[in-house]
Each structure stands twice: as C-alpha cells, then as structure tokens.
Scaffold this active site. Structure first.
Site, PDB file in Angstrom:
ATOM      1  N   TRP A 159       0.801  -1.230   0.000  1.00 45.59           N
ATOM      2  CA  TRP A 159       0.000   0.000   0.000  1.00 45.59           C
ATOM      3  C   TRP A 159       0.824   1.266   0.000  1.00 45.59           C
ATOM      4  CZ3 TRP A 159      -4.278  -0.149  -2.256  1.00 45.59           C
ATOM      5  CH2 TRP A 159      -5.147  -1.235  -2.127  1.00 45.59           C
ATOM      6  N   ASP A 198      -1.050   7.520   5.757  1.00 41.73           N
ATOM      7  CA  ASP A 198      -2.187   6.671   5.406  1.00 41.73           C
ATOM      8  C   ASP A 198      -2.396   5.701   6.573  1.00 41.73           C
ATOM      9  OD1 ASP A 198      -3.990   4.806   4.479  1.00 41.73           O
ATOM     10  OD2 ASP A 198      -2.848   4.269   2.678  1.00 41.73           O
ATOM     11  N   LYS A 230     -11.798  -0.725   6.685  1.00 45.87           N
ATOM     12  CA  LYS A 230     -11.024  -1.745   7.381  1.00 45.87           C
ATOM     13  C   LYS A 230     -11.480  -1.814   8.833  1.00 45.87           C
ATOM     14  CE  LYS A 230      -8.485  -2.545   3.767  1.00 45.87           C
ATOM     15  NZ  LYS A 230      -7.458  -1.678   3.205  1.00 45.87           N
TER      16      LYS A 230
HETATM   17  C1  LIG Z   1      -6.934  -1.200   1.727  1.00 50.45           C
HETATM   18  C2  LIG Z   1      -5.966  -0.071   1.774  1.00 50.45           C
HETATM   19  C3  LIG Z   1      -5.958   0.963   0.799  1.00 50.45           C
HETATM   20  C4  LIG Z   1      -6.910   0.974  -0.383  1.00 50.45           C
HETATM   21  O1  LIG Z   1      -7.971   1.824  -0.122  1.00 50.45           O
HETATM   22  P1  LIG Z   1      -9.205   2.069  -1.102  1.00 50.45           P
HETATM   23  O2  LIG Z   1     -10.200   2.711  -0.198  1.00 50.45           O
HETATM   24  O3  LIG Z   1      -9.647   0.758  -1.647  1.00 50.45           O
HETATM   25  O4  LIG Z   1      -8.746   3.004  -2.147  1.00 50.45           O
HETATM   26  C5  LIG Z   1      -5.045   1.972   0.961  1.00 50.45           C
HETATM   27  N1  LIG Z   1      -4.174   2.011   1.988  1.00 50.45           N
HETATM   28  C6  LIG Z   1      -4.147   1.052   2.935  1.00 50.45           C
HETATM   29  C7  LIG Z   1      -3.170   1.124   4.050  1.00 50.45           C
HETATM   30  C8  LIG Z   1      -5.044  -0.022   2.850  1.00 50.45           C
HETATM   31  O5  LIG Z   1      -5.022  -0.981   3.791  1.00 50.45           O
END
Ligand SMILES: *Cc1c(COP(=O)(O)O)cnc(C)c1O
Length: 366
Positions: free
Chosen positions: A105, A175, A199
C-alpha cells in the site's frame, strides 16, 4: 445475530460490531426520530448536518484533536488521497516529497506522487520482500522536504510502525487506513492523516481526512472543486451528495468506541491482547505456522503467516471455511494466510481460531 459474521477475519472490508449492525438494520427502515429510511434521507436535512457534526466531534474527542484540524469525510477511497495529497502539496513546488516504501500500500502513492513532482524514496523494503520496517538509523529525513508520507500499518504484509516517524519541522502525511482508531496515535504530530472506513471503522464509501489548517497555506488551489480540500472544508464534507449511509454507520462505530469500549487506550489494550495471543501461538508452533513479519514490526491488525507447504495452505483455507471462518486467505499479491483482527473482531473469535489452528496442526504434523 449471525454467528459466522463474528468469525470474519477478512483484510477488508472488515467486521463491524454486532450492536452496530442491529442499529443499521433498524435505521434502514427508520432512522430514530426522522420517520425516514436511512437510504432515502436527504443529505441537506438537519438530521444529516447533526450526523456530520457529531462524527467530527467524536473523532476529535477520540484522538484529542484541536480545533486547528479539519475533519473531512470524502469519497474516492484511500486511493484518491494517493493523488489528492501530491496534487495539492507537491504540484508546482521545487521541494521534493519523501516517501517510505514498506509494502503493497505504500508503493501505490509513490507512483501517483511522481506525476506531480519530485519524490525521494527514503527507504524501500522491496529487496527484503517487505518483511520488516526500517529503523531510525536507516531513515535520513531531510529538513527541506515538502512533506513526508508513510503508511502506519501495511495491511497486506502485516507490518506496523509502533512509533511516529519524521521530523517536527516537515509536515507528516500518513495513510492510516488499516489501523485508524485502533489505538491512540499522537494525531497532532501529523499535518494530514487519511483513512478510509472499510477496514476498521465502517463500510466502504467514506474516507476520513484530518488536516491541520496551515498545511493549505501555500498549497496548490488550481484544482477541480471536488478535489480541492478547501471546497470540502467550506462545505463541511457536503459539497455534492455524500455517502450518507457509510457516514452514518461510521458515526455509530465512533459512538461504540467512545461509550462501549471506552476510548482508544482501551481499544489498544484489547487489540494488544488479541494480537499477543496470535503471535505467541505462532511462535510456539514449532515452525508449523511461520509469521512473515519481523517480530518488532508485527501488526496488531493483520497477522500474516505461512504453513509448511502450499498444499497445507489450501487445506487450511478449505477446512477453516468449513469450520465457519472466513477471510483468512492472504492478499492475492503475496498469498499465505492472513488473520485480520480489526477492532470489532472479538477476543472470543481469536480463541476459536487458535483452537482450530491447534487442531489443524495436530492432524497435519509430519
Ligand atoms: C486497503 C488499503 C488501501 C486501499 O484503499 P481504497 O479505499 O480501496 O482506495 C489503501 N491504503 C491502505 C493502508 C489499505 O489498507
């Protein structure tokens, strides 16, 4: 109540608290006090304005965030933030942005940032197949970086930083999609935090962005309105039709965190216990179950491990599904097994999984 849903170990979308699911079921028919279904209620209603305000307040309270931070509910997932951050902060700038590449990611936003300006990758775990995180002695942060970007929890590889990185004089952008509101995070040390809901804190459709106001002082504003943080701030996350359903469910989850769990320190304690049980079990399995991540960098949200052979992994997935567990297959990019244990995954569910794993090992030991 659906007992199988409590055994959902998926990496995302993740499991939600059963009491929240009950409330949503009711709200689909009628949101308390409104006579309307959650699915047909106006985003211009007083009710929705109060949802946004309460959600902002709850997030501020949970994280101890001051009024110099905006709390935004945006669309486009975390993926849109991969672009929105450098479009705003990097386009037209002479300084380079620093990125740390610790897994699946954190690799994607690097590609997006390079479209907008100079990017310096401070460290990459690619050669060590992303099985560990860098130590401070491996990270040469520069004082003239435009910003630092990293991912707090690598969802696919099961790696999590247990400290805040970077310098106080360079804006930190993080993030936190897969560990947001799972523990206290010293939020005010970051200039911008983004995390989609699906998540740990809600269903897909909404992405939370926390942003310190002064970050926008010399930012690029020549952007489509929708992609301009200032527009979203000025309209209180209600510029066009927002995902009312997802935002409401996220509000219910923050209420659960505040009133049932009792805050993020308590949530962290519970998460540490759950993860601790899993990792102690892996370590005591005599190499039958092999954790992928370096011990010091293990994630409290995603435990990633391998079995002695691909055949055993296939059998493990089939038999665990038969026993009622779901979502245990590793990410399609790297395979193996991944047990994701987000906030709402109970300690009892972890015990049930470990009991299954002990039985599987007994039957399949050579
Ligand atoms: C799952 C995930 C993403 C992807 O996010 P989307 O909402 O599908 O664009 C980005 N960063 C992390 C850390 C993730 O676990």
């Amino acid at each position: 109540m659906n007992p199988h849903n409590q055994l959902n170990f998926s990496g995302g979308p993740g499991v939600l608290p059963a009491c929240v699911l009950d409330e949503i079921q009711q709200a689909i028919l009628e949101v308390p006090g409104t006579r309307l279904s959650l699915l047909g209620i106006s985003h211009r209603s007083d009710w929705f304005a109060s949802v946004i305000t309460e959600l902002e307040d709850n997030v501020r309270t949970l994280l101890g965030l001051g009024t110099d931070y905006h709390v935004l509910m945006l669309q486009g997932g975390a993926t849109q933030q991969f672009s929105m951050v450098p479009m705003t902060l990097l386009r037209g700038q002479s300084k380079a942005a620093e990125y740390i590449q610790t897994g699946y990611w954190s690799s994607k936003p690097i590609i997006e940032a390079r479209r907008e300006g100079a990017v310096r990758v401070l460290w990459s775990g690619q050669e060590s197949s992303f099985n560990r995180l860098p130590g401070d002695n491996e990270l040469a942060f520069s004082e003239d970086a435009r910003y630092l970007h990293y991912v707090s929890n690598e969802t696919v590889e099961g790696l999590q930083f247990h400290r805040v990185l970077g310098r106080d004089d360079v804006p930190r952008v993080c993030d936190m999609s897969s560990d947001f509101l799972s523990r206290p995070c010293e939020a005010e040390r970051f200039a911008l935090i983004y995390a989609h809901a699906q998540k740990n804190i809600g269903p897909a459709g909404v992405t939370m962005v926390l942003m310190r106001d002064d970050l926008l002082d010399d930012a690029n504003t020549d952007l489509p309105d929708f992609l301009n943080y200032r527009t979203q701030i000025n309209t209180h996350s209600n510029f066009n039709t927002p995902p009312v359903f997802s935002i409401y469910v996220t509000l219910l989850v923050t209420r659960w965190l505040l009133h049932q769990v009792g805050g993020l320190a308590r949530m962290d304690g519970i998460n540490q216990q759950k993860a601790g049980k899993i990792y102690r079990f892996l370590d005591a399995s005599d190499q039958f179950y092999r954790g992928r991540a370096a011990a010091a960098d293990r994630s409290l949200m995603n435990a990633v491990f391998d079995l002695p052979s691909p055949e055993l992994e296939t059998r493990f997935l089939a038999e665990s599904a038969e026993a009622g567990f779901s979502g245990l297959a590793g990410h399609r990019a790297i395979g193996g097994i991944r047990a994701s244990i987000y906030n709402a995954l109970s300690s009892t569910a972890v015990d049930q999984l470990l009991e299954f794993m002990a039985g599987f090992q007994r039957k399949n030991r050579h």
